[in-house]
Structures are given as structure tokens and as C-alpha cells.
Enzyme design. Sequence first.
Site, PDB file in Angstrom:
ATOM      1  N   SER A 149       1.039  -1.415  -0.102  1.00  0.00           N
ATOM      2  CA  SER A 149       0.081  -0.141  -0.186  1.00  0.00           C
ATOM      3  C   SER A 149       0.816   1.145  -0.045  1.00  0.00           C
ATOM      4  O   SER A 149       2.160   1.275   0.973  1.00  0.00           O
ATOM      5  CB  SER A 149      -0.967  -0.178   1.844  1.00  0.00           C
ATOM      6  OG  SER A 149      -1.310   1.758   1.585  1.00  0.00           O
ATOM      7  N   TYR A 162      -1.998  -0.614   9.758  1.00  0.00           N
ATOM      8  CA  TYR A 162      -1.878  -0.543   9.092  1.00  0.00           C
ATOM      9  C   TYR A 162      -1.012  -0.703   7.996  1.00  0.00           C
ATOM     10  O   TYR A 162      -0.012  -1.306   7.076  1.00  0.00           O
ATOM     11  CB  TYR A 162      -2.943  -0.086   8.644  1.00  0.00           C
ATOM     12  CG  TYR A 162      -3.472   0.323   6.696  1.00  0.00           C
ATOM     13  CD1 TYR A 162      -4.315  -1.626   6.445  1.00  0.00           C
ATOM     14  CD2 TYR A 162      -3.120   0.955   5.570  1.00  0.00           C
ATOM     15  CE1 TYR A 162      -4.040  -1.919   5.106  1.00  0.00           C
ATOM     16  CE2 TYR A 162      -3.544   0.379   4.268  1.00  0.00           C
ATOM     17  CZ  TYR A 162      -3.771  -1.150   4.601  1.00  0.00           C
ATOM     18  OH  TYR A 162      -4.717  -1.249   2.683  1.00  0.00           O
ATOM     19  N   LYS A 166       1.978  -3.144   5.912  1.00  0.00           N
ATOM     20  CA  LYS A 166       2.120  -3.057   4.794  1.00  0.00           C
ATOM     21  C   LYS A 166       4.113  -1.997   4.213  1.00  0.00           C
ATOM     22  O   LYS A 166       4.329  -2.800   3.229  1.00  0.00           O
ATOM     23  CB  LYS A 166       1.409  -1.860   3.867  1.00  0.00           C
ATOM     24  CG  LYS A 166      -0.185  -1.732   3.538  1.00  0.00           C
ATOM     25  CD  LYS A 166      -0.213  -2.958   3.202  1.00  0.00           C
ATOM     26  CE  LYS A 166      -2.265  -3.844   3.541  1.00  0.00           C
ATOM     27  NZ  LYS A 166      -1.911  -4.824   2.347  1.00  0.00           N
TER      28      LYS A 166
HETATM   29  P1  NAP Z   1     -11.814  -5.597  -0.111  1.00  0.00           P
HETATM   30  O1  NAP Z   1     -12.199  -5.638  -1.057  1.00  0.00           O
HETATM   31  O2  NAP Z   1     -12.402  -5.509   1.482  1.00  0.00           O
HETATM   32  O3  NAP Z   1     -10.799  -7.318   0.264  1.00  0.00           O
HETATM   33  C1  NAP Z   1      -9.842  -7.523   1.052  1.00  0.00           C
HETATM   34  C2  NAP Z   1     -10.080  -8.974   0.766  1.00  0.00           C
HETATM   35  O4  NAP Z   1      -9.712  -9.696   2.129  1.00  0.00           O
HETATM   36  C3  NAP Z   1     -10.990  -9.816   1.260  1.00  0.00           C
HETATM   37  O5  NAP Z   1     -11.741 -10.891   0.077  1.00  0.00           O
HETATM   38  C4  NAP Z   1     -11.302 -10.462   2.462  1.00  0.00           C
HETATM   39  O6  NAP Z   1     -12.764 -11.514   2.095  1.00  0.00           O
HETATM   40  C5  NAP Z   1     -10.156 -10.823   2.725  1.00  0.00           C
HETATM   41  N1  NAP Z   1      -9.640 -11.367   4.531  1.00  0.00           N
HETATM   42  C6  NAP Z   1      -9.707  -9.953   5.113  1.00  0.00           C
HETATM   43  N2  NAP Z   1      -9.410 -10.501   6.712  1.00  0.00           N
HETATM   44  C7  NAP Z   1      -9.078 -11.698   6.360  1.00  0.00           C
HETATM   45  C8  NAP Z   1      -8.983 -12.862   6.587  1.00  0.00           C
HETATM   46  N3  NAP Z   1      -8.728 -12.974   8.060  1.00  0.00           N
HETATM   47  N4  NAP Z   1      -8.529 -13.742   5.962  1.00  0.00           N
HETATM   48  C9  NAP Z   1      -8.289 -14.488   4.864  1.00  0.00           C
HETATM   49  N5  NAP Z   1      -8.977 -13.449   3.678  1.00  0.00           N
HETATM   50  C10 NAP Z   1      -9.285 -11.725   4.435  1.00  0.00           C
HETATM   51  O7  NAP Z   1     -10.584  -4.621  -0.044  1.00  0.00           O
HETATM   52  P2  NAP Z   1      -8.893  -4.415  -1.568  1.00  0.00           P
HETATM   53  O8  NAP Z   1      -8.791  -2.516  -1.500  1.00  0.00           O
HETATM   54  O9  NAP Z   1      -9.393  -5.530  -2.149  1.00  0.00           O
HETATM   55  O10 NAP Z   1      -8.041  -4.831  -0.365  1.00  0.00           O
HETATM   56  C11 NAP Z   1      -7.314  -5.615  -0.969  1.00  0.00           C
HETATM   57  C12 NAP Z   1      -5.817  -5.650  -0.776  1.00  0.00           C
HETATM   58  O11 NAP Z   1      -5.573  -4.157  -1.056  1.00  0.00           O
HETATM   59  C13 NAP Z   1      -5.414  -5.128   1.098  1.00  0.00           C
HETATM   60  O12 NAP Z   1      -4.612  -6.063   1.444  1.00  0.00           O
HETATM   61  C14 NAP Z   1      -5.408  -3.816   0.793  1.00  0.00           C
HETATM   62  O13 NAP Z   1      -5.128  -2.969   2.612  1.00  0.00           O
HETATM   63  C15 NAP Z   1      -4.437  -3.766  -0.196  1.00  0.00           C
HETATM   64  N6  NAP Z   1      -4.691  -1.816  -0.428  1.00  0.00           N
HETATM   65  C16 NAP Z   1      -6.207  -1.169  -0.932  1.00  0.00           C
HETATM   66  C17 NAP Z   1      -5.992  -0.608  -1.717  1.00  0.00           C
HETATM   67  C18 NAP Z   1      -7.723   0.270  -1.582  1.00  0.00           C
HETATM   68  O14 NAP Z   1      -7.168   1.537  -2.565  1.00  0.00           O
HETATM   69  N7  NAP Z   1      -8.592  -0.435  -1.931  1.00  0.00           N
HETATM   70  C19 NAP Z   1      -5.374   0.919  -1.548  1.00  0.00           C
HETATM   71  C20 NAP Z   1      -4.079  -0.597  -1.021  1.00  0.00           C
HETATM   72  C21 NAP Z   1      -3.710  -1.097  -0.745  1.00  0.00           C
HETATM   73  P3  NAP Z   1     -13.311 -12.115   3.916  1.00  0.00           P
HETATM   74  O15 NAP Z   1     -14.149 -10.313   4.175  1.00  0.00           O
HETATM   75  O16 NAP Z   1     -14.388 -13.174   3.415  1.00  0.00           O
HETATM   76  O17 NAP Z   1     -12.527 -11.670   5.041  1.00  0.00           O
END
Ligand code: NAP
Length: 257
Positions: A149, A162, A166
Site C-alpha cells: 500500500s 496498517y 504494508k
Molecule cells: P476488500 O475488497 O475489502 O478485500 C479484502 C479481502 O481480504 C477480502 O477478500 C476479505 O475477504 C479478505 N480478508 C480479510 N480478512 C481476512 C482474513 N483474516 N483471512 C482471509 N481473508 C481475509 O479490499 P481491497 O481494497 O480489495 O483490499 C485488498 C488488499 O489491497 C488489502 O491488502 C489492502 O490493504 C490492499 N490495498 C487496498 C487499497 C484500496 O484503495 N482499496 C489500496 C492499497 C492497498 P473476507 O471478507 O471474506 O474475509
Amino acid sequence: MTYDGFDLTGKTAVITGGNSGIGLGFARAVAAAGADVSIWGTNPDKNAVAITELQAINPSASVIQCDVSSEEQVEESMAAVIERYGRIDACFPNAGVGGSNTKPFHEHSNEDWFSVIDVNLHGVFFTLRAATRQMVAQGEGGTLALTSSGTAIQGSPKGQAYASTKGAMIAMMMGLSVEMARYKITANAIIPGWVETAMTEGAFGYQKFVDNVIPRIPMRRWGQPDDFGAIAVYLMSDASRWHTGDVIKIDGGFSIF
Ligand code: NAP
């Protein structure tokens, strides 16, 4: 005519957090490029919806209900993937939680801290350890692609737990890229910009945030999960076998503006 280098037929990918958002963006693309995909998530309803969509792209896709913060569940899930597909060629430790970003740092409880570290750091360690054990034993190389991130490299007020995970993922990736090179396993980290997913729903629903941030993104839009499909195919493919140790920003230009 297509470029053969991106054909993923015969390869298997594990994508944690593959039932929504960026992980599902990875999964759709690698499945379409021919890979067998195992997505992991904790929520059975999200798992069911995502796997129906993925199997329409590639019938070999499968889903596992797994909490990556549990070493036992990760070990069982990785064994189930090996049992089903016989191999693991790529691991995308992508599951993550945002944690609280409303409290000042000095008011954070141990629970605030550990609930994030358990998933975003210990979960990544458990996942990568199990995946690399299999890849090293296979002796045919592999791909590690960690979702980091921008908070790893920019100040993140109230979000230190967080951001710490990262940043640690980048450090972990760099060590892996050097150590695993002898096994022809590449390791890279992806830094997504602001992407429209469940994780950012709260922030993107807040007009002041939208008004302040969109003008700072040269592309003038939020990222979408499918903006991350091509990098997943590339990193998993035979075309990227000399690309390792990198931090790849996909952010619409946010970080350089
Ligand atoms: P998201 O749609 O909320 O995805 C998060 C995923 O992680 C979901 O599939 C969730 O599934 C899973 N998850 C959460 N806790 C878990 C656990 N204990 N065990 C297994 N799976 C788990 O959000 P996203 O933005 O796509 O996030 C994906 C990654 O991108 C994350 O690492 C996040 O930090 C990173 N990221 C996101 C952004 C952004 O702007 N969106 C920016 C930088 C980095 P369940 O709910 O079924 O557990």
C-alpha cells in the site's frame, strides 16, 4: 494472434482475499489467462458469489474458507490446494484489513494494533511460508506478488498499524526476492493507489475526502479491481522471469503528483 508469454495454462495460483476487490481483479484475469485459481476468504457469502463468477471464466477455479491469521487454517488450505491441483506456481498474499483510522495513535489499544497485524502481517507470513515450501520442493520456479500500500512509503496519520504491515511486506518481499532467486521464484510488491473496493467504501462515501483526493490523482478517477488484472497475469507469466525485487505502483499517477 496472442502473445504466448502470457498463457498461464497448467499453472496454479493462490489468491488470499480473492473473493472481492483487488484480489478478485487478480483472480478474474489469471483465470481468463488459463490458470487454475484458488481464492481464499473468511466470508462464506462473499466466497460463494465470487466463485460462481470465477467458474464462469474458468471452471477449474475453487474457493476455500480460510482465515489467514490462523497458521493451522493456512497450512490446511495450502495442503488442500496441492491435493486438488498438484502444484502451486503463484501466491498472491492480498488479504488485508484496514483497522481503525479514526483514533489518534496514542489512544490505540493493543487490540486495535494486533487485529491488523494478525491478518496483514502474520497472515502474509503464514501464507508465503507455506507457498514457498511447496514451490521450492517443486523446483520449477514461481511467483510471489504481495499487495502492499502507499501507506508503506507515505505518512499515514492514525493508521500506523496498517502502514506498518504494508511497509513490512515490502521488506519481506525484498528478502524473499534475494533468497528465492536461486529457486527461480520471483517476489514483487504491488502498491495500489486509491481503489474502489469494500475497504474504501467509507472514505469514498465522504464527500470532503472525494473532493480533496480526486484532484490529486492525475487520471482523475478511482482505481477499479480490474486495473490489477494485467499485472497479476504478467507477474505470474513466463514473460516476467527476470523481474524480481520490485515495488510496482499502480495508482493513476497519485504518488508522483
Ligand atoms: P476488500 O475488497 O475489502 O478485500 C479484502 C479481502 O481480504 C477480502 O477478500 C476479505 O475477504 C479478505 N480478508 C480479510 N480478512 C481476512 C482474513 N483474516 N483471512 C482471509 N481473508 C481475509 O479490499 P481491497 O481494497 O480489495 O483490499 C485488498 C488488499 O489491497 C488489502 O491488502 C489492502 O490493504 C490492499 N490495498 C487496498 C487499497 C484500496 O484503495 N482499496 C489500496 C492499497 C492497498 P473476507 O471478507 O471474506 O474475509
